[in-house]
Design a protein around this motif. Structure first.
Motif, PDB file in Angstrom:
ATOM      1  N   UNK A  22      30.135  15.786  45.376  1.00 41.70           N
ATOM      2  CA  UNK A  22      28.677  15.934  44.593  1.00 41.70           C
ATOM      3  C   UNK A  22      27.995  14.656  44.779  1.00 41.70           C
ATOM      4  N   UNK A  23      28.526  13.643  44.377  1.00 40.99           N
ATOM      5  CA  UNK A  23      27.968  12.152  44.344  1.00 40.99           C
ATOM      6  C   UNK A  23      27.842  11.884  45.681  1.00 40.99           C
ATOM      7  N   UNK A  24      28.762  12.073  46.576  1.00 37.28           N
ATOM      8  CA  UNK A  24      28.915  11.396  47.982  1.00 37.28           C
ATOM      9  C   UNK A  24      27.641  12.009  48.814  1.00 37.28           C
ATOM     10  N   UNK A  25      27.698  13.370  48.430  1.00 37.83           N
ATOM     11  CA  UNK A  25      26.800  14.160  49.299  1.00 37.83           C
ATOM     12  C   UNK A  25      25.389  13.757  48.935  1.00 37.83           C
ATOM     13  N   UNK A  26      25.055  13.367  47.562  1.00 38.09           N
ATOM     14  CA  UNK A  26      23.726  12.945  47.094  1.00 38.09           C
ATOM     15  C   UNK A  26      23.187  11.548  47.660  1.00 38.09           C
ATOM     16  N   UNK A  27      24.283  10.691  47.747  1.00 41.22           N
ATOM     17  CA  UNK A  27      24.049   9.305  48.379  1.00 41.22           C
ATOM     18  C   UNK A  27      23.868   9.605  49.965  1.00 41.22           C
ATOM     19  N   UNK A  28      24.876  10.189  50.517  1.00 40.90           N
ATOM     20  CA  UNK A  28      24.779  10.517  52.147  1.00 40.90           C
ATOM     21  C   UNK A  28      23.255  10.821  52.343  1.00 40.90           C
ATOM     22  N   UNK A  29      22.825  11.893  51.686  1.00 42.40           N
ATOM     23  CA  UNK A  29      21.500  12.587  51.612  1.00 42.40           C
ATOM     24  C   UNK A  29      20.393  11.673  51.676  1.00 42.40           C
ATOM     25  N   UNK A  30      20.615  10.822  50.394  1.00 41.23           N
ATOM     26  CA  UNK A  30      19.365   9.815  50.074  1.00 41.23           C
ATOM     27  C   UNK A  30      19.268   8.472  50.868  1.00 41.23           C
ATOM     28  N   UNK A  31      20.614   8.312  51.057  1.00 40.64           N
ATOM     29  CA  UNK A  31      20.322   6.697  51.686  1.00 40.64           C
ATOM     30  C   UNK A  31      21.311   6.698  53.182  1.00 40.64           C
ATOM     31  N   UNK A  32      21.793   7.809  53.416  1.00 42.27           N
ATOM     32  CA  UNK A  32      22.711   7.733  54.707  1.00 42.27           C
ATOM     33  C   UNK A  32      24.222   7.353  54.489  1.00 42.27           C
ATOM     34  N   UNK A  33      24.694   7.732  55.735  1.00 41.68           N
ATOM     35  CA  UNK A  33      26.229   7.392  55.527  1.00 41.68           C
ATOM     36  C   UNK A  33      26.492   5.869  55.708  1.00 41.68           C
ATOM     37  N   UNK A  34      25.932   5.336  56.655  1.00 40.53           N
ATOM     38  CA  UNK A  34      26.477   3.787  57.010  1.00 40.53           C
ATOM     39  C   UNK A  34      25.982   3.006  55.726  1.00 40.53           C
ATOM     40  N   UNK A  35      24.763   3.322  55.159  1.00 36.32           N
ATOM     41  CA  UNK A  35      24.323   2.574  53.933  1.00 36.32           C
ATOM     42  C   UNK A  35      25.181   2.846  52.542  1.00 36.32           C
ATOM     43  N   UNK A  36      25.960   3.848  52.610  1.00 38.06           N
ATOM     44  CA  UNK A  36      26.598   4.353  51.439  1.00 38.06           C
ATOM     45  C   UNK A  36      28.310   3.688  51.609  1.00 38.06           C
ATOM     46  N   UNK A  37      28.621   3.074  50.453  1.00 35.36           N
ATOM     47  CA  UNK A  37      30.006   2.635  50.419  1.00 35.36           C
ATOM     48  C   UNK A  37      30.958   3.310  49.596  1.00 35.36           C
ATOM     49  N   UNK A  38      32.311   3.301  49.976  1.00 34.56           N
ATOM     50  CA  UNK A  38      33.142   4.188  49.067  1.00 34.56           C
ATOM     51  C   UNK A  38      33.176   3.550  47.700  1.00 34.56           C
ATOM     52  N   UNK A  39      32.941   2.235  47.694  1.00 36.30           N
ATOM     53  CA  UNK A  39      32.721   1.810  46.534  1.00 36.30           C
ATOM     54  C   UNK A  39      31.779   2.037  45.503  1.00 36.30           C
ATOM     55  N   UNK A  40      30.637   2.296  46.097  1.00 34.91           N
ATOM     56  CA  UNK A  40      29.338   2.938  45.465  1.00 34.91           C
ATOM     57  C   UNK A  40      29.665   4.285  45.020  1.00 34.91           C
ATOM     58  N   UNK A  41      30.343   5.059  45.743  1.00 37.81           N
ATOM     59  CA  UNK A  41      30.506   6.381  45.373  1.00 37.81           C
ATOM     60  C   UNK A  41      31.446   6.649  44.151  1.00 37.81           C
ATOM     61  N   UNK A  42      32.664   5.691  44.332  1.00 34.73           N
ATOM     62  CA  UNK A  42      33.467   5.614  43.294  1.00 34.73           C
ATOM     63  C   UNK A  42      33.041   5.312  42.040  1.00 34.73           C
ATOM     64  N   UNK A  43      31.943   4.226  42.141  1.00 37.29           N
ATOM     65  CA  UNK A  43      31.174   3.659  40.716  1.00 37.29           C
ATOM     66  C   UNK A  43      30.349   4.895  40.097  1.00 37.29           C
TER      67      UNK A  43
END
Length: 201
Positions: A22-43
């Motif tokens: 859910x959180x990864x989908x929201x981040x990929x949707x709002x800021x893109x795959x390349x701009x999203x890190x696994x560290x950001x998702x985990x946080x």
């Protein structure tokens, strides 16, 4: 006797995996795959990166998990087989755009990220894409010569892309519009396009 501890551990793991998606989908949707890190998702989830990698082998595996759509109830094949060609095309279009509308982040991610990551589209088609009963009835009628034959997946891609573009247009030029339901003018336009493309008197 059920191992309650093991069962609770499995449940906790499933909940964590769902939160990651859910959180990864929201981040990929709002800021893109390349701009999203696994560290950001985990946080955002509240877990360590190591915990994230227990559920997903890598970022691409996570990306694929985020685009899996929630599928609405599908009518029985027998329902679609009773429809006229025109009504079948309308029902098929209605079902397709309804699925896309209620899974906008998933389809937006696919369309925005596939040019940079072709494997996303390939994996989606191979592992996640499923024919609906309306799809099957359309293909059956195409095989019987009752409807013109065409690449159904390619046609779906065209409809989905057009639909997402129309919704974006609405958000830009009608910013106060509440997109809780499919705008009627978009619905009418797409159904008219499909019926005009396929239906022959």
């Amino acid at each position: 006797m059920m191992d309650t501890h093991h069962s609770n551990k499995q449940t906790k793991g499933a909940i964590t995996k769902h939160k990651i998606i859910v959180e990864a989908r929201d981040l990929f949707y709002r800021q893109g795959f390349a701009a999203t890190s696994t560290a950001q998702i985990a946080k955002k989830v509240g877990v360590s990166e190591a915990a994230l990698y227990k559920h997903f082998k890598g970022k691409m595996a996570l990306l694929l998990a985020t685009v899996e759509p929630e599928r609405p109830h599908d009518q029985e094949v027998s329902y679609f087989s009773t429809l006229s060609n025109l009504d079948l095309l309308g029902a098929w279009t209605e079902q397709l755009i309804s699925t896309v509308f209620h899974n906008r982040p998933q389809y937006t991610i696919i369309f925005s990220e596939s040019p940079r990551h072709p494997e996303l589209s390939e994996n989606y088609i191979r592992h996640l894409h499923q024919l609906t009963n309306a799809d099957k009835e359309l293909l059956t009628r195409m095989d019987k010569g009752q409807l013109p034959k065409l690449d159904l997946v390619l046609f779906q891609v065209g409809i989905i892309g057009s639909f997402l573009a129309m919704l974006t247009h609405k958000r830009i030029y009608e910013p106060t519009l509440n997109l809780q339901d499919i705008p009627e003018d978009i619905r009418h336009t797409l159904i008219s396009i499909v019926e005009g493309k396929l239906f022959q008197q």
